[in-house]
Enzyme design. Structure first.
Site, short mmCIF file in Angstrom:
data_model
loop_
_atom_site.label_atom_id
_atom_site.label_comp_id
_atom_site.label_asym_id
_atom_site.label_seq_id
_atom_site.Cartn_x
_atom_site.Cartn_y
_atom_site.Cartn_z
N ASN A 112 0.86 -1.18 0.00
CA ASN A 112 0.00 0.00 0.00
C ASN A 112 0.90 1.25 0.00
OD1 ASN A 112 -1.41 2.25 1.05
ND2 ASN A 112 -3.05 0.90 1.74
N ASP A 135 -0.11 4.47 -0.08
CA ASP A 135 -0.82 5.69 0.32
C ASP A 135 0.11 6.71 0.99
OD1 ASP A 135 -3.14 4.45 -0.48
OD2 ASP A 135 -3.93 4.16 1.55
N ARG A 169 3.99 18.78 1.21
CA ARG A 169 4.56 19.95 0.56
C ARG A 169 3.74 20.43 -0.63
NH1 ARG A 169 9.97 21.69 1.57
NH2 ARG A 169 10.02 21.66 3.83
N HIS A 223 -5.68 3.57 -1.43
CA HIS A 223 -6.98 3.91 -0.86
C HIS A 223 -7.31 5.34 -1.28
CE1 HIS A 223 -9.57 4.16 3.10
NE2 HIS A 223 -10.25 4.49 2.02
N ARG A 280 -9.42 7.99 -0.54
CA ARG A 280 -10.37 8.41 0.50
C ARG A 280 -11.24 9.54 -0.03
NH1 ARG A 280 -9.13 6.66 6.00
NH2 ARG A 280 -10.74 8.16 6.52
N ARG A 323 -7.03 12.69 1.24
CA ARG A 323 -5.92 13.14 2.10
C ARG A 323 -4.57 12.58 1.65
NH1 ARG A 323 -7.25 9.91 7.64
NH2 ARG A 323 -9.18 11.06 7.42
N HIS A 324 -4.57 11.45 0.95
CA HIS A 324 -3.27 10.97 0.42
C HIS A 324 -3.39 10.71 -1.09
CE1 HIS A 324 -5.22 7.27 1.76
NE2 HIS A 324 -4.86 7.42 3.01
N GLU A 353 -8.83 0.41 -2.58
CA GLU A 353 -9.66 0.47 -1.38
C GLU A 353 -10.55 1.69 -1.48
OE1 GLU A 353 -6.20 -1.31 1.58
OE2 GLU A 353 -6.97 0.72 1.89
N THR A 364 -6.91 6.36 10.43
CA THR A 364 -6.82 5.27 9.48
C THR A 364 -8.10 4.45 9.60
OG1 THR A 364 -5.50 3.34 8.79
CG2 THR A 364 -5.53 3.82 11.15
N THR A 365 -8.22 3.37 8.82
CA THR A 365 -9.45 2.58 8.84
C THR A 365 -9.53 1.84 10.17
OG1 THR A 365 -9.00 2.28 6.48
CG2 THR A 365 -10.82 1.03 7.40
N GLU A 398 -11.17 -9.42 3.39
CA GLU A 398 -9.87 -9.07 3.96
C GLU A 398 -10.09 -8.90 5.46
OE1 GLU A 398 -7.28 -6.33 1.95
OE2 GLU A 398 -6.52 -5.55 3.85
N HIS A 406 -3.63 -4.71 7.96
CA HIS A 406 -3.70 -3.56 8.86
C HIS A 406 -2.77 -3.75 10.05
CE1 HIS A 406 -5.11 0.10 10.75
NE2 HIS A 406 -5.70 0.36 9.59
N GLY A 407 -1.81 -2.85 10.15
CA GLY A 407 -0.90 -2.84 11.29
C GLY A 407 0.17 -3.93 11.26
N HIS A 443 1.65 1.15 6.03
CA HIS A 443 2.32 2.14 6.87
C HIS A 443 3.70 1.70 7.33
CE1 HIS A 443 3.04 4.49 10.58
NE2 HIS A 443 2.58 5.47 9.81
N1 PXP Z 1 -5.97 -3.15 4.27
C1 PXP Z 1 -6.92 -2.19 4.35
C2 PXP Z 1 -8.30 -2.51 3.91
C3 PXP Z 1 -6.60 -0.90 4.82
O1 PXP Z 1 -7.55 0.04 4.90
C4 PXP Z 1 -5.26 -0.62 5.18
C5 PXP Z 1 -4.89 0.76 5.62
O2 PXP Z 1 -5.04 1.63 4.56
C6 PXP Z 1 -4.32 -1.64 5.05
C7 PXP Z 1 -4.70 -2.91 4.62
C8 PXP Z 1 -2.87 -1.43 5.38
O3 PXP Z 1 -2.73 -1.11 6.72
P1 PXP Z 1 -1.33 -0.59 7.23
O4 PXP Z 1 -1.08 0.71 6.56
O5 PXP Z 1 -1.51 -0.46 8.72
O6 PXP Z 1 -0.30 -1.63 6.86
#
Ligand code: PXP
Length: 238
Positions: free
Chosen positions: A9, A11, A20, A45, A47, A51-52, A72, A102-103, A153, A188-189, A211
């Site tokens: 990802n 983003d 900037r 993603h 949004r 924002r990104h 996403e 974040t989500t 997911e 996520h995370g 991230h």
């Molecule tokens: N999967 C989904 C559906 C998400 O919304 C996100 C965050 O944008 C991620 C995966 C990735 O999460 P992370 O940025 O914490 O790795």
């Protein structure tokens, strides 16, 4: 075990660029670097508040990257229009609140079946694979299958925060997906430190990670960071 794909990802490359307001760093260049380093796909993603990732990023990444693109998005008419015009390989429907960083949780598919079903149907009719970003919960899995999603997911955020019992919940939820005809992804995370138990779940065939990878890439470069994540994922499958 089946091969485990990594979707990177990008983003937060756009987050850095937007700080900037110019064109640098470019999420398209990051996507190219991630693929060159072994990523199996790119996730972005778009949004509602942009924002990104911005609309033009979606078009450019779709136009130039050959690897599968996972978009996403919130389940809105505007996002559906963009998805149908862009034709990513997959769309992952996520909940979206403007105030969240974040989500924060999974999509309540069970509570919104009637609103989500036509969006899932329209995406599928266009040949786009449809994923639901859900918590590890039977009702959400069953509802996702019922409204025609191809993929779930599983939200690994609570697991990543160390919440008790989350790994077992994810394991059980992943185990239920084949009987519902759903492909299982997770994300996520996720980090180098916590990816192994998730990568070892046999039903999970794709991880989406953003991230941590982009943050590490600032310090070490994207290629070694993607390479190390892929190696950890492969070891977990062995
Ligand atoms: N999967 C989904 C559906 C998400 O919304 C996100 C965050 O944008 C991620 C995966 C990735 O999460 P992370 O940025 O914490 O790795």
């Amino acid at each position: 075990m089946t091969y485990l794909r990594l979707g990177v990802n990008v983003d937060h490359v756009a987050t850095l660029r937007n700080a900037r307001g110019g064109k640098h760093p470019d999420p398209l260049v990051a996507a190219q670097a991630a693929i060159a380093a072994g990523a199996d796909g790119i996730t972005i993603h778009l949004r509602e508040d942009r924002r990104h990732i911005r609309d033009d990023d979606v078009r450019r990444i779709r136009g130039i990257i050959d690897a599968p693109l996972n978009l996403e998005m919130a389940a809105t008419e505007e996002m559906l229009r963009i998805a149908l015009a862009t034709r990513p390989n997959a769309c992952c429907l996520v909940p979206e609140k403007r105030t969240e960083v974040t989500t924060e949780g999974g999509l309540d598919v069970a509570g919104q079946r009637r609103a989500l079903a036509p969006i899932v149907g329209a995406l599928r009719d266009a040949g786009i694979r449809v994923s639901m970003f859900v918590d590890a919960d039977w009702d959400q899995l069953e509802a996702s299958a019922e409204i025609g999603a191809t993929i779930v997911e599983l939200h690994t955020g609570a697991y990543a925060e160390g919440k008790d019992g989350e790994l077992q919940r994810l394991r059980e939820a992943a185990g239920l997906t084949p009987s519902l005809g759903l492909e299982c992804h997770a994300g996520h995370g996720l980090t180098f430190a916590n990816v192994t138990p998730i990568a070892a779940l046999p039903e999970v065939v794709e991880l989406n990670i953003g991230h941590f990878l982009i943050g590490e890439a600032v310090l070490h470069g994207l290629a070694p960071v993607v390479g190390r994540m892929k190696a950890l994922m492969a070891e977990a499958r062995a």
